[in-house]
Design a protein around this motif. Structure first.
Motif, PDB file in Angstrom:
ATOM      1  N   ILE A  50       0.835  -1.197   0.000  1.00  0.00           N
ATOM      2  CA  ILE A  50       0.000   0.000   0.000  1.00  0.00           C
ATOM      3  C   ILE A  50       0.877   1.256   0.000  1.00  0.00           C
ATOM      4  CG2 ILE A  50      -1.629   1.342   1.404  1.00  0.00           C
ATOM      5  CD1 ILE A  50      -2.910  -1.344   2.203  1.00  0.00           C
ATOM      6  N   THR A  51       1.961   1.220   0.766  1.00  0.00           N
ATOM      7  CA  THR A  51       2.879   2.360   0.800  1.00  0.00           C
ATOM      8  C   THR A  51       3.494   2.609  -0.575  1.00  0.00           C
ATOM      9  OG1 THR A  51       3.387   1.950   3.126  1.00  0.00           O
ATOM     10  CG2 THR A  51       4.959   3.283   1.894  1.00  0.00           C
ATOM     11  N   MET A  52       3.920   1.540  -1.246  1.00  0.00           N
ATOM     12  CA  MET A  52       4.492   1.685  -2.587  1.00  0.00           C
ATOM     13  C   MET A  52       3.449   2.224  -3.566  1.00  0.00           C
ATOM     14  SD  MET A  52       7.618   0.995  -2.230  1.00  0.00           S
ATOM     15  CE  MET A  52       8.131   0.939  -3.925  1.00  0.00           C
ATOM     16  N   ASN A  53       2.219   1.742  -3.455  1.00  0.00           N
ATOM     17  CA  ASN A  53       1.146   2.225  -4.315  1.00  0.00           C
ATOM     18  C   ASN A  53       0.879   3.707  -4.052  1.00  0.00           C
ATOM     19  OD1 ASN A  53      -0.892   2.036  -6.247  1.00  0.00           O
ATOM     20  ND2 ASN A  53      -2.437   1.579  -4.701  1.00  0.00           N
ATOM     21  N   ASN A  54       0.890   4.106  -2.782  1.00  0.00           N
ATOM     22  CA  ASN A  54       0.689   5.514  -2.442  1.00  0.00           C
ATOM     23  C   ASN A  54       1.789   6.388  -3.034  1.00  0.00           C
ATOM     24  OD1 ASN A  54      -1.695   5.215  -1.064  1.00  0.00           O
ATOM     25  ND2 ASN A  54      -0.748   5.146   0.955  1.00  0.00           N
ATOM     26  N   LEU A  55       3.034   5.930  -2.936  1.00  0.00           N
ATOM     27  CA  LEU A  55       4.136   6.698  -3.517  1.00  0.00           C
ATOM     28  C   LEU A  55       3.965   6.852  -5.023  1.00  0.00           C
ATOM     29  CD1 LEU A  55       7.204   5.259  -1.574  1.00  0.00           C
ATOM     30  CD2 LEU A  55       6.225   7.546  -1.383  1.00  0.00           C
ATOM     31  N   SER A  56       3.553   5.787  -5.670  1.00  0.00           N
ATOM     32  CA  SER A  56       3.312   5.846  -7.110  1.00  0.00           C
ATOM     33  C   SER A  56       2.204   6.843  -7.435  1.00  0.00           C
ATOM     34  CB  SER A  56       2.945   4.455  -7.625  1.00  0.00           C
ATOM     35  OG  SER A  56       2.594   4.499  -8.977  1.00  0.00           O
ATOM     36  N   LEU A  57       1.141   6.818  -6.641  1.00  0.00           N
ATOM     37  CA  LEU A  57       0.045   7.765  -6.871  1.00  0.00           C
ATOM     38  C   LEU A  57       0.474   9.205  -6.613  1.00  0.00           C
ATOM     39  CD1 LEU A  57      -2.914   5.756  -5.322  1.00  0.00           C
ATOM     40  CD2 LEU A  57      -2.509   6.213  -7.745  1.00  0.00           C
ATOM     41  N   TYR A  58       1.295   9.429  -5.580  1.00  0.00           N
ATOM     42  CA  TYR A  58       1.808  10.781  -5.314  1.00  0.00           C
ATOM     43  C   TYR A  58       2.653  11.280  -6.477  1.00  0.00           C
ATOM     44  CZ  TYR A  58       0.302  10.774  -0.423  1.00  0.00           C
ATOM     45  OH  TYR A  58      -0.435  10.751   0.725  1.00  0.00           O
ATOM     46  N   ARG A  59       3.496  10.392  -7.027  1.00  0.00           N
ATOM     47  CA  ARG A  59       4.314  10.777  -8.190  1.00  0.00           C
ATOM     48  C   ARG A  59       3.431  11.137  -9.380  1.00  0.00           C
ATOM     49  NH1 ARG A  59       7.492   5.816  -7.401  1.00  0.00           N
ATOM     50  NH2 ARG A  59       8.836   6.277  -5.665  1.00  0.00           N
ATOM     51  N   GLU A  60       2.406  10.311  -9.611  1.00  0.00           N
ATOM     52  CA  GLU A  60       1.511  10.587 -10.736  1.00  0.00           C
ATOM     53  C   GLU A  60       0.760  11.902 -10.526  1.00  0.00           C
ATOM     54  OE1 GLU A  60      -1.800   8.547 -13.624  1.00  0.00           O
ATOM     55  OE2 GLU A  60      -1.041   7.414 -11.912  1.00  0.00           O
ATOM     56  N   ILE A  61       0.317  12.165  -9.322  1.00  0.00           N
ATOM     57  CA  ILE A  61      -0.366  13.434  -9.032  1.00  0.00           C
ATOM     58  C   ILE A  61       0.573  14.599  -9.306  1.00  0.00           C
ATOM     59  CG2 ILE A  61      -1.252  14.876  -7.146  1.00  0.00           C
ATOM     60  CD1 ILE A  61      -2.446  12.286  -5.949  1.00  0.00           C
ATOM     61  N   ASP A  62       1.819  14.483  -8.859  1.00  0.00           N
ATOM     62  CA  ASP A  62       2.791  15.554  -9.090  1.00  0.00           C
ATOM     63  C   ASP A  62       3.020  15.770 -10.581  1.00  0.00           C
ATOM     64  OD1 ASP A  62       4.795  17.455  -8.041  1.00  0.00           O
ATOM     65  OD2 ASP A  62       6.214  16.093  -9.058  1.00  0.00           O
ATOM     66  N   ARG A  63       3.136  14.681 -11.327  1.00  0.00           N
ATOM     67  CA  ARG A  63       3.329  14.814 -12.783  1.00  0.00           C
ATOM     68  C   ARG A  63       2.102  15.428 -13.441  1.00  0.00           C
ATOM     69  NH1 ARG A  63       5.835   9.771 -15.713  1.00  0.00           N
ATOM     70  NH2 ARG A  63       6.194  11.381 -17.276  1.00  0.00           N
ATOM     71  N   LEU A  64       0.917  15.049 -12.995  1.00  0.00           N
ATOM     72  CA  LEU A  64      -0.297  15.632 -13.574  1.00  0.00           C
ATOM     73  C   LEU A  64      -0.419  17.126 -13.249  1.00  0.00           C
ATOM     74  CD1 LEU A  64      -2.848  12.758 -12.912  1.00  0.00           C
ATOM     75  CD2 LEU A  64      -2.063  13.561 -15.146  1.00  0.00           C
ATOM     76  N   GLU A  65       0.134  17.545 -12.135  1.00  0.00           N
ATOM     77  CA  GLU A  65       0.078  18.954 -11.763  1.00  0.00           C
ATOM     78  C   GLU A  65       1.156  19.784 -12.449  1.00  0.00           C
ATOM     79  OE1 GLU A  65       0.344  18.821  -7.501  1.00  0.00           O
ATOM     80  OE2 GLU A  65      -1.827  18.616  -7.263  1.00  0.00           O
ATOM     81  N   HIS A  66       2.302  19.178 -12.805  1.00  0.00           N
ATOM     82  CA  HIS A  66       3.437  19.970 -13.255  1.00  0.00           C
ATOM     83  C   HIS A  66       4.012  19.587 -14.608  1.00  0.00           C
ATOM     84  CE1 HIS A  66       3.451  20.263  -8.792  1.00  0.00           C
ATOM     85  NE2 HIS A  66       3.515  21.546  -9.093  1.00  0.00           N
ATOM     86  N   ASP A  67       3.749  18.430 -15.135  1.00  0.00           N
ATOM     87  CA  ASP A  67       4.397  17.954 -16.364  1.00  0.00           C
ATOM     88  C   ASP A  67       3.399  17.961 -17.522  1.00  0.00           C
ATOM     89  OD1 ASP A  67       5.879  16.718 -18.322  1.00  0.00           O
ATOM     90  OD2 ASP A  67       6.413  14.968 -17.118  1.00  0.00           O
ATOM     91  N   SER A  68       3.514  18.964 -18.394  1.00  0.00           N
ATOM     92  CA  SER A  68       2.545  19.092 -19.498  1.00  0.00           C
ATOM     93  C   SER A  68       2.684  17.955 -20.515  1.00  0.00           C
ATOM     94  CB  SER A  68       2.703  20.447 -20.191  1.00  0.00           C
ATOM     95  OG  SER A  68       4.015  20.593 -20.700  1.00  0.00           O
ATOM     96  N   ARG A  69       3.890  17.442 -20.716  1.00  0.00           N
ATOM     97  CA  ARG A  69       4.065  16.316 -21.650  1.00  0.00           C
ATOM     98  C   ARG A  69       3.351  15.064 -21.126  1.00  0.00           C
ATOM     99  NH1 ARG A  69      10.096  15.846 -23.784  1.00  0.00           N
ATOM    100  NH2 ARG A  69       9.326  16.004 -25.905  1.00  0.00           N
ATOM    101  N   TYR A  70       3.444  14.839 -19.833  1.00  0.00           N
ATOM    102  CA  TYR A  70       2.767  13.681 -19.248  1.00  0.00           C
ATOM    103  C   TYR A  70       1.252  13.837 -19.362  1.00  0.00           C
ATOM    104  CZ  TYR A  70       1.418  10.060 -15.940  1.00  0.00           C
ATOM    105  OH  TYR A  70       0.847   8.956 -15.365  1.00  0.00           O
ATOM    106  N   ILE A  71       0.764  15.036 -19.118  1.00  0.00           N
ATOM    107  CA  ILE A  71      -0.675  15.284 -19.256  1.00  0.00           C
ATOM    108  C   ILE A  71      -1.114  14.993 -20.682  1.00  0.00           C
ATOM    109  CG2 ILE A  71      -2.462  17.065 -19.197  1.00  0.00           C
ATOM    110  CD1 ILE A  71      -0.825  18.393 -16.933  1.00  0.00           C
TER     111      ILE A  71
END
Length: 99
Positions: A50-71
């Motif tokens: 669950i901790t690893m999944n949470n970290l992955s989700l936090y990374r994805e949230i950060d990329r969705l907020e800041h990385d236009s190419r990823y979006i």
């Protein structure tokens, strides 16, 4: 050894054997301890996943907020959108594309 001593010895052995069985199989005995340790280990593994999944989700949230190419990649992949200067070619099944 007298008859009384034999009875006391037999009774002592019986009591010790009974206590041993109680320690192993009784409430909060060794069997319960083993089950609790296995359950604890399973919960630790589940918590790690669950901790690893949470970290992955936090990374994805950060990329969705800041990385236009990823979006853009997510929009293309999930919504099937294309850019203005792109063209989609649909081929009938069975046709191979030569490179």
């Amino acid at each position: 050894m007298s008859s009384k001593q034999k009875i006391l010895l037999s009774l002592s052995i019986l009591i010790i054997f009974s206590l041993l069985l109680f320690i192993i199989f009784g409430d909060n005995g060794l069997v319960d301890l083993d089950l609790l340790e296995r359950e604890r280990d399973g919960l630790i593994e589940k918590n790690d996943r669950i901790t690893m999944n949470n970290l992955s989700l936090y990374r994805e949230i950060d990329r969705l907020e800041h990385d236009s190419r990823y979006i853009e990649d997510v929009v293309r992949r999930e919504l099937g959108l294309i850019a203005e200067d792109e063209v989609i070619f649909k081929l009938k099944s069975g046709h191979k594309v030569k490179k």
